[in-house]
Write a protein that holds these residues in place. Structure first.
Motif, PDB file in Angstrom:
ATOM      1  N   ALA A  91     -51.922   2.825  11.608  1.00 56.59           N
ATOM      2  CA  ALA A  91     -52.431   1.710  10.812  1.00 56.59           C
ATOM      3  C   ALA A  91     -53.817   1.318  11.313  1.00 56.59           C
ATOM      4  N   PRO A  92     -54.822   1.270  10.428  1.00 54.40           N
ATOM      5  CA  PRO A  92     -56.197   0.963  10.862  1.00 54.40           C
ATOM      6  C   PRO A  92     -56.387  -0.526  11.149  1.00 54.40           C
ATOM      7  N   ILE A  93     -55.782  -0.961  12.246  1.00 50.70           N
ATOM      8  CA  ILE A  93     -55.821  -2.368  12.647  1.00 50.70           C
ATOM      9  C   ILE A  93     -56.400  -2.425  14.057  1.00 50.70           C
ATOM     10  N   PRO A  94     -57.664  -2.827  14.197  1.00 50.90           N
ATOM     11  CA  PRO A  94     -58.346  -2.775  15.495  1.00 50.90           C
ATOM     12  C   PRO A  94     -57.617  -3.527  16.597  1.00 50.90           C
ATOM     13  N   GLU A  95     -56.940  -4.628  16.263  1.00 50.37           N
ATOM     14  CA  GLU A  95     -56.280  -5.440  17.289  1.00 50.37           C
ATOM     15  C   GLU A  95     -55.170  -4.684  18.007  1.00 50.37           C
TER      16      GLU A  95
ATOM     17  N   ARG B 289     -48.712  -0.979  19.984  1.00 51.43           N
ATOM     18  CA  ARG B 289     -48.717  -1.137  18.533  1.00 51.43           C
ATOM     19  C   ARG B 289     -49.613  -0.101  17.844  1.00 51.43           C
ATOM     20  N   ARG B 290     -50.452   0.572  18.611  1.00 49.77           N
ATOM     21  CA  ARG B 290     -51.281   1.641  18.027  1.00 49.77           C
ATOM     22  C   ARG B 290     -50.433   2.783  17.480  1.00 49.77           C
TER      23      ARG B 290
ATOM     24  N   ALA C 192     -42.084  -8.301  15.639  1.00 46.54           N
ATOM     25  CA  ALA C 192     -41.308  -9.537  15.514  1.00 46.54           C
ATOM     26  C   ALA C 192     -41.795 -10.315  14.295  1.00 46.54           C
ATOM     27  N   LEU C 193     -41.542  -9.746  13.124  1.00 50.28           N
ATOM     28  CA  LEU C 193     -41.994 -10.338  11.859  1.00 50.28           C
ATOM     29  C   LEU C 193     -40.856 -10.425  10.847  1.00 50.28           C
TER      30      LEU C 193
ATOM     31  N   ALA D  32     -48.209 -10.358  16.042  1.00 54.03           N
ATOM     32  CA  ALA D  32     -46.790 -10.226  16.383  1.00 54.03           C
ATOM     33  C   ALA D  32     -46.565  -9.189  17.476  1.00 54.03           C
ATOM     34  N   ALA D  33     -45.598  -9.476  18.314  1.00 54.26           N
ATOM     35  CA  ALA D  33     -45.267  -8.565  19.411  1.00 54.26           C
ATOM     36  C   ALA D  33     -44.340  -7.458  18.934  1.00 54.26           C
TER      37      ALA D  33
END
Length: 286
Positions: A50-54, A60-61, A76-77, A100-101
């Motif tokens: 997923a292209p999510i920099p955070e 989570r990468r 945890a969503l 979310a963790a």
């Protein structure tokens, strides 16, 4: 809608063929389609991280676009603990979800999650180039080709499409959307969705009756088996929203049935929809 034509429709007083109606979580299926368009265009793939920099600096990468589509991120969503806070209290909905963790390895745990779909909406925004561009993208690449005209998309305060809920469209427009999936992602001879997208979307996730952005009968889950026993075809899958909003997609029957309205039945009157589907199939034939 059978073989691409409206064969029957009925409306409550004050509602007509052009009245935009609230979809609730059927919006998630539209997000699926927009990701499918991006996949067809080579900008996104389900198997890519997923292209999510955070997330680049931690575990989570490992979360892929497919995990977001199937709600198997391991984050945890869960809906009961995060939906209301995200929609009603947060200006930046995806910004809330992205924090979310991780509580389970990606791909191993399913939990229905509106915030997960909101992350997909941010991916669409970023791929399109911004808020205005994402709106133009949705109209140019999806709604206009399908002939959908009475559509309203809602955005959060940061300009990200509300991906989990609240899109409005007329009943006929919702049927046109369903027809795209009956026709394997092709409209007017042009392929909008990747050639594998429809079967990918309808394939069951883990041991559930959820696919990727749709609920599905292509599952051994008891809910799917019950729908099949009630007369809804085995190959059917459907968009679903609160209070019984549904687009039932039946490729083997070349049939789309749209049901919109307020149902007090806790199941959203799935039994009533099943009776309608069974009776329509009996009329149109194989």
């Amino acid at each position: 809608m059978h073989d691409g034509k409206v064969i029957a429709e009925r409306y409550a007083s004050g509602i007509g063929v052009n009245t935009p109606l609230l979809s609730f979580s059927m919006t998630k299926s539209v997000i699926n389609a927009l990701i499918g368009v991006l996949t067809q265009q080579g900008l996104v793939t389900p198997s890519m991280p997923a292209p999510i920099p955070e997330w680049r600096g931690d575990l989570r990468r490992e979360i892929e676009v497919e995990h977001l589509l199937r709600m198997t991120t391991g984050l945890a969503l869960d809906e009961t603990s995060s939906f209301s806070e995200m929609v009603y209290l947060r200006d930046d909905m995806a910004g809330f979800a992205v924090k979310a963790a991780l509580v389970a390895p990606p791909g191993t745990r399913w939990a229905y999650s509106s915030p997960t779909t909101q992350l997909l909406a941010r991916i669409i925004r970023d791929a399109a180039g911004g808020p205005e561009q994402s709106l133009a993208f949705a109209w140019r690449e999806l709604f206009n080709p399908l002939g959908m005209r009475n559509v309203t998309l809602e955005f959060d305060a940061t300009g990200t499409l509300q991906g989990s809920t609240n899109m409005l469209a007329s009943a006929r427009d919702w049927a046109r959307f369903g027809l795209l999936f009956v026709n394997d992602g092709v409209v007017g001879g042009k392929r909008l969705l990747h050639e594998d997208w429809v079967d990918f979307s309808a394939a069951a996730t883990l041991d559930t009756d959820y696919g990727a952005g749709f609920w599905t009968n292509r599952s051994e889950h008891e809910s799917a088996r019950s729908r099949v026993r009630s007369g809804i075809p085995r190959d059917a899958f459907f968009a679903a929203g609160d209070l019984g909003q549904r687009i039932m997609i039946m490729p083997s029957q070349r049939l789309v049935v749209v049901r919109l309205g307020d149902s007090i039945d806790p199941t959203g009157d799935i039994g009533g929809l099943a009776r309608l589907v069974k009776e329509v199939i009996a009329v149109v034939g194989p």
